[in-house]
Design a protein around this motif. Structure first.
Motif, PDB file in Angstrom:
ATOM      1  N   GLY A  26       6.462  18.394 -12.202  1.00  0.00           N
ATOM      2  CA  GLY A  26       7.604  18.856 -11.501  1.00  0.00           C
ATOM      3  C   GLY A  26       7.835  18.312  -9.833  1.00  0.00           C
ATOM      4  O   GLY A  26       8.832  18.740  -9.314  1.00  0.00           O
ATOM      5  N   ARG A  27       6.958  17.583  -9.605  1.00  0.00           N
ATOM      6  CA  ARG A  27       6.962  17.072  -8.209  1.00  0.00           C
ATOM      7  C   ARG A  27       8.120  16.098  -8.099  1.00  0.00           C
ATOM      8  O   ARG A  27       8.767  15.556  -9.219  1.00  0.00           O
ATOM      9  N   LEU A  28       8.786  15.817  -7.089  1.00  0.00           N
ATOM     10  CA  LEU A  28       9.690  15.050  -6.716  1.00  0.00           C
ATOM     11  C   LEU A  28       9.156  13.377  -6.948  1.00  0.00           C
ATOM     12  O   LEU A  28       7.985  12.875  -6.543  1.00  0.00           O
ATOM     13  N   LEU A  29      10.007  12.609  -7.512  1.00  0.00           N
ATOM     14  CA  LEU A  29       9.678  11.416  -7.996  1.00  0.00           C
ATOM     15  C   LEU A  29      10.487  10.524  -6.980  1.00  0.00           C
ATOM     16  O   LEU A  29      11.944  10.696  -7.363  1.00  0.00           O
ATOM     17  N   TYR A  30      10.121   9.500  -6.147  1.00  0.00           N
ATOM     18  CA  TYR A  30      11.116   9.059  -5.342  1.00  0.00           C
ATOM     19  C   TYR A  30      11.225   7.528  -5.987  1.00  0.00           C
ATOM     20  O   TYR A  30      10.502   6.864  -6.741  1.00  0.00           O
ATOM     21  N   ASP A  31      12.469   7.068  -5.591  1.00  0.00           N
ATOM     22  CA  ASP A  31      12.881   5.877  -6.020  1.00  0.00           C
ATOM     23  C   ASP A  31      12.245   4.729  -5.156  1.00  0.00           C
ATOM     24  O   ASP A  31      13.142   4.419  -3.947  1.00  0.00           O
ATOM     25  N   VAL A  32      11.173   4.165  -5.421  1.00  0.00           N
ATOM     26  CA  VAL A  32      10.379   3.358  -4.410  1.00  0.00           C
ATOM     27  C   VAL A  32      11.061   2.125  -4.307  1.00  0.00           C
ATOM     28  O   VAL A  32      11.194   1.729  -2.897  1.00  0.00           O
ATOM     29  N   GLU A  33      11.784   1.469  -5.323  1.00  0.00           N
ATOM     30  CA  GLU A  33      12.576   0.267  -5.036  1.00  0.00           C
ATOM     31  C   GLU A  33      13.561   0.458  -4.039  1.00  0.00           C
ATOM     32  O   GLU A  33      14.008  -0.566  -3.508  1.00  0.00           O
ATOM     33  N   THR A  34      14.426   1.446  -4.439  1.00  0.00           N
ATOM     34  CA  THR A  34      15.538   1.449  -3.268  1.00  0.00           C
ATOM     35  C   THR A  34      15.043   2.032  -1.869  1.00  0.00           C
ATOM     36  O   THR A  34      15.588   1.029  -0.831  1.00  0.00           O
ATOM     37  N   ILE A  35      14.193   2.609  -1.722  1.00  0.00           N
ATOM     38  CA  ILE A  35      13.283   2.780  -0.560  1.00  0.00           C
ATOM     39  C   ILE A  35      13.224   1.554   0.355  1.00  0.00           C
ATOM     40  O   ILE A  35      13.271   1.794   1.284  1.00  0.00           O
ATOM     41  N   PHE A  36      12.469   0.752  -0.432  1.00  0.00           N
ATOM     42  CA  PHE A  36      11.888  -0.363   0.308  1.00  0.00           C
ATOM     43  C   PHE A  36      12.793  -1.488   0.256  1.00  0.00           C
ATOM     44  O   PHE A  36      12.601  -2.566   0.859  1.00  0.00           O
ATOM     45  N   SER A  37      14.056  -1.339  -0.203  1.00  0.00           N
ATOM     46  CA  SER A  37      14.983  -2.486  -0.282  1.00  0.00           C
ATOM     47  C   SER A  37      15.826  -2.217   0.914  1.00  0.00           C
ATOM     48  O   SER A  37      16.637  -3.153   1.032  1.00  0.00           O
ATOM     49  N   LYS A  38      15.985  -1.138   1.392  1.00  0.00           N
ATOM     50  CA  LYS A  38      16.713  -1.100   2.876  1.00  0.00           C
ATOM     51  C   LYS A  38      16.386  -1.849   3.995  1.00  0.00           C
ATOM     52  O   LYS A  38      15.270  -2.329   4.129  1.00  0.00           O
ATOM     53  N   THR A  39      17.444  -2.199   4.655  1.00  0.00           N
ATOM     54  CA  THR A  39      17.036  -3.040   5.815  1.00  0.00           C
ATOM     55  C   THR A  39      17.734  -2.268   7.113  1.00  0.00           C
ATOM     56  O   THR A  39      18.602  -1.453   7.153  1.00  0.00           O
ATOM     57  N   GLU A  73       0.944  -1.100  -0.015  1.00  0.00           N
ATOM     58  CA  GLU A  73      -0.127   0.114   0.085  1.00  0.00           C
ATOM     59  C   GLU A  73       0.869   1.172   0.034  1.00  0.00           C
ATOM     60  O   GLU A  73       0.557   2.081  -0.610  1.00  0.00           O
ATOM     61  N   ALA A  74       1.783   1.262   0.764  1.00  0.00           N
ATOM     62  CA  ALA A  74       2.824   2.379   0.805  1.00  0.00           C
ATOM     63  C   ALA A  74       3.605   2.767  -0.367  1.00  0.00           C
ATOM     64  O   ALA A  74       3.555   3.608  -0.819  1.00  0.00           O
ATOM     65  N   LYS A  75       3.952   1.408  -1.173  1.00  0.00           N
ATOM     66  CA  LYS A  75       4.718   1.703  -2.325  1.00  0.00           C
ATOM     67  C   LYS A  75       3.706   2.144  -3.443  1.00  0.00           C
ATOM     68  O   LYS A  75       4.000   3.068  -4.227  1.00  0.00           O
ATOM     69  N   SER A  76       2.332   1.911  -3.350  1.00  0.00           N
ATOM     70  CA  SER A  76       1.378   2.294  -4.352  1.00  0.00           C
ATOM     71  C   SER A  76       1.105   3.839  -4.198  1.00  0.00           C
ATOM     72  O   SER A  76       0.861   4.229  -5.346  1.00  0.00           O
ATOM     73  N   TYR A  77       1.291   4.354  -3.038  1.00  0.00           N
ATOM     74  CA  TYR A  77       1.335   5.807  -2.970  1.00  0.00           C
ATOM     75  C   TYR A  77       2.398   6.471  -3.599  1.00  0.00           C
ATOM     76  O   TYR A  77       2.185   7.541  -4.009  1.00  0.00           O
ATOM     77  N   LEU A  78       3.475   5.858  -3.276  1.00  0.00           N
ATOM     78  CA  LEU A  78       4.728   6.628  -3.962  1.00  0.00           C
ATOM     79  C   LEU A  78       5.274   6.123  -5.210  1.00  0.00           C
ATOM     80  O   LEU A  78       6.242   6.992  -5.704  1.00  0.00           O
ATOM     81  N   THR A  79       4.651   5.254  -5.917  1.00  0.00           N
ATOM     82  CA  THR A  79       5.192   4.850  -7.199  1.00  0.00           C
ATOM     83  C   THR A  79       4.466   5.796  -8.230  1.00  0.00           C
ATOM     84  O   THR A  79       3.121   5.973  -7.981  1.00  0.00           O
ATOM     85  N   PRO A  80       5.054   6.389  -8.840  1.00  0.00           N
ATOM     86  CA  PRO A  80       4.537   7.470 -10.025  1.00  0.00           C
ATOM     87  C   PRO A  80       3.774   6.467 -10.990  1.00  0.00           C
ATOM     88  O   PRO A  80       4.508   5.628 -11.656  1.00  0.00           O
ATOM     89  N   ASN A  81       2.806   7.268 -11.533  1.00  0.00           N
ATOM     90  CA  ASN A  81       2.249   6.654 -12.882  1.00  0.00           C
ATOM     91  C   ASN A  81       2.847   7.289 -14.060  1.00  0.00           C
ATOM     92  O   ASN A  81       2.485   8.138 -14.519  1.00  0.00           O
ATOM     93  N   ILE A  82       3.765   6.570 -14.577  1.00  0.00           N
ATOM     94  CA  ILE A  82       4.505   7.050 -15.808  1.00  0.00           C
ATOM     95  C   ILE A  82       3.618   7.094 -17.099  1.00  0.00           C
ATOM     96  O   ILE A  82       3.814   8.215 -17.923  1.00  0.00           O
ATOM     97  N   ASN A  83       2.448   6.809 -17.160  1.00  0.00           N
ATOM     98  CA  ASN A  83       1.403   7.147 -18.122  1.00  0.00           C
ATOM     99  C   ASN A  83       0.645   8.183 -18.036  1.00  0.00           C
ATOM    100  O   ASN A  83      -0.097   8.586 -18.937  1.00  0.00           O
ATOM    101  N   ASP A  84       0.583   8.695 -16.830  1.00  0.00           N
ATOM    102  CA  ASP A  84      -0.160  10.011 -16.446  1.00  0.00           C
ATOM    103  C   ASP A  84       0.543  11.287 -16.420  1.00  0.00           C
ATOM    104  O   ASP A  84       1.556  11.364 -15.916  1.00  0.00           O
ATOM    105  N   LYS A  85       0.179  12.135 -17.357  1.00  0.00           N
ATOM    106  CA  LYS A  85       1.032  13.353 -17.561  1.00  0.00           C
ATOM    107  C   LYS A  85       1.062  14.321 -16.295  1.00  0.00           C
ATOM    108  O   LYS A  85       2.002  14.960 -16.217  1.00  0.00           O
ATOM    109  N   LYS A  86       0.181  14.024 -15.401  1.00  0.00           N
ATOM    110  CA  LYS A  86       0.171  14.920 -14.229  1.00  0.00           C
ATOM    111  C   LYS A  86       1.447  14.711 -13.279  1.00  0.00           C
ATOM    112  O   LYS A  86       2.007  15.578 -12.572  1.00  0.00           O
ATOM    113  N   TRP A  87       1.937  13.574 -13.551  1.00  0.00           N
ATOM    114  CA  TRP A  87       3.324  13.402 -12.809  1.00  0.00           C
ATOM    115  C   TRP A  87       4.526  14.104 -13.551  1.00  0.00           C
ATOM    116  O   TRP A  87       5.617  14.087 -12.745  1.00  0.00           O
ATOM    117  N   LEU A  88       4.443  14.623 -14.486  1.00  0.00           N
ATOM    118  CA  LEU A  88       5.334  15.195 -15.111  1.00  0.00           C
ATOM    119  C   LEU A  88       5.439  16.939 -14.543  1.00  0.00           C
ATOM    120  O   LEU A  88       5.948  17.652 -15.552  1.00  0.00           O
TER     121      LEU A  88
END
Length: 152
Positions: free
Chosen positions: A55-68, A38-53
């Protein structure tokens, strides 16, 4: 895994987790996995939706959630634990305050939504690098006129 049963200690007592799940750690793991997804789904940008372009920050979700361990972002861990608590609470009839769990879950979801929309920027999270070659091709909105209508 990004969060585990030990991380739920900040939002639930161990006796409550054991009482709710009857000691079934698979239910706890499922709640933790659900919270992470659920948390990943909020932070993952929809690259097919132009509103994500826009200027907002796009977070590297895989890197964030791969940390331990201590490398994980503490606020993300806390909010994920709160969300996992909610998933455990769905099974509950134990010594548990439902309204408080619901309120904290709603706050965690609201926080993730604000981060995703760019209302809140978390400077300590890894970000994706925008590709300048494709950024010029896509715009958050388009301008122009319609093709002239002809009665043929």
């Amino acid at each position: 895994m990004f969060i585990e049963k030990a991380d739920l200690g900040s939002v639930l007592y161990d006796y409550q987790i054991d009482q709710i799940t009857d000691g079934n750690d698979d239910l706890v793991a499922q709640a933790c996995n659900s919270a992470i997804e659920e948390a990943k789904s909020y932070l993952t940008p929809n690259i097919n939706d132009k509103k994500w372009l826009d200027g907002r920050l796009l977070y590297d979700v895989e890197t964030i959630f791969s940390k331990t361990g201590n490398d994980r972002h503490s606020l993300i861990v806390q909010h994920c634990a709160t969300m996992a608590k909610w998933y455990v609470a769905e099974l509950c009839n134990a010594d548990f305050i439902y309204e408080k769990a619901k309120e904290r879950y709603d706050r965690a979801v609201d926080w993730f939504t604000k981060v995703a929309k760019g209302t809140i920027n978390v400077s300590t999270l890894p970000q994706l690098v925008r590709d300048d070659t494709t950024a010029g091709e896509k715009q958050p909105f388009e301008m122009g006129s319609r093709v002239k209508f002809n009665h043929e």
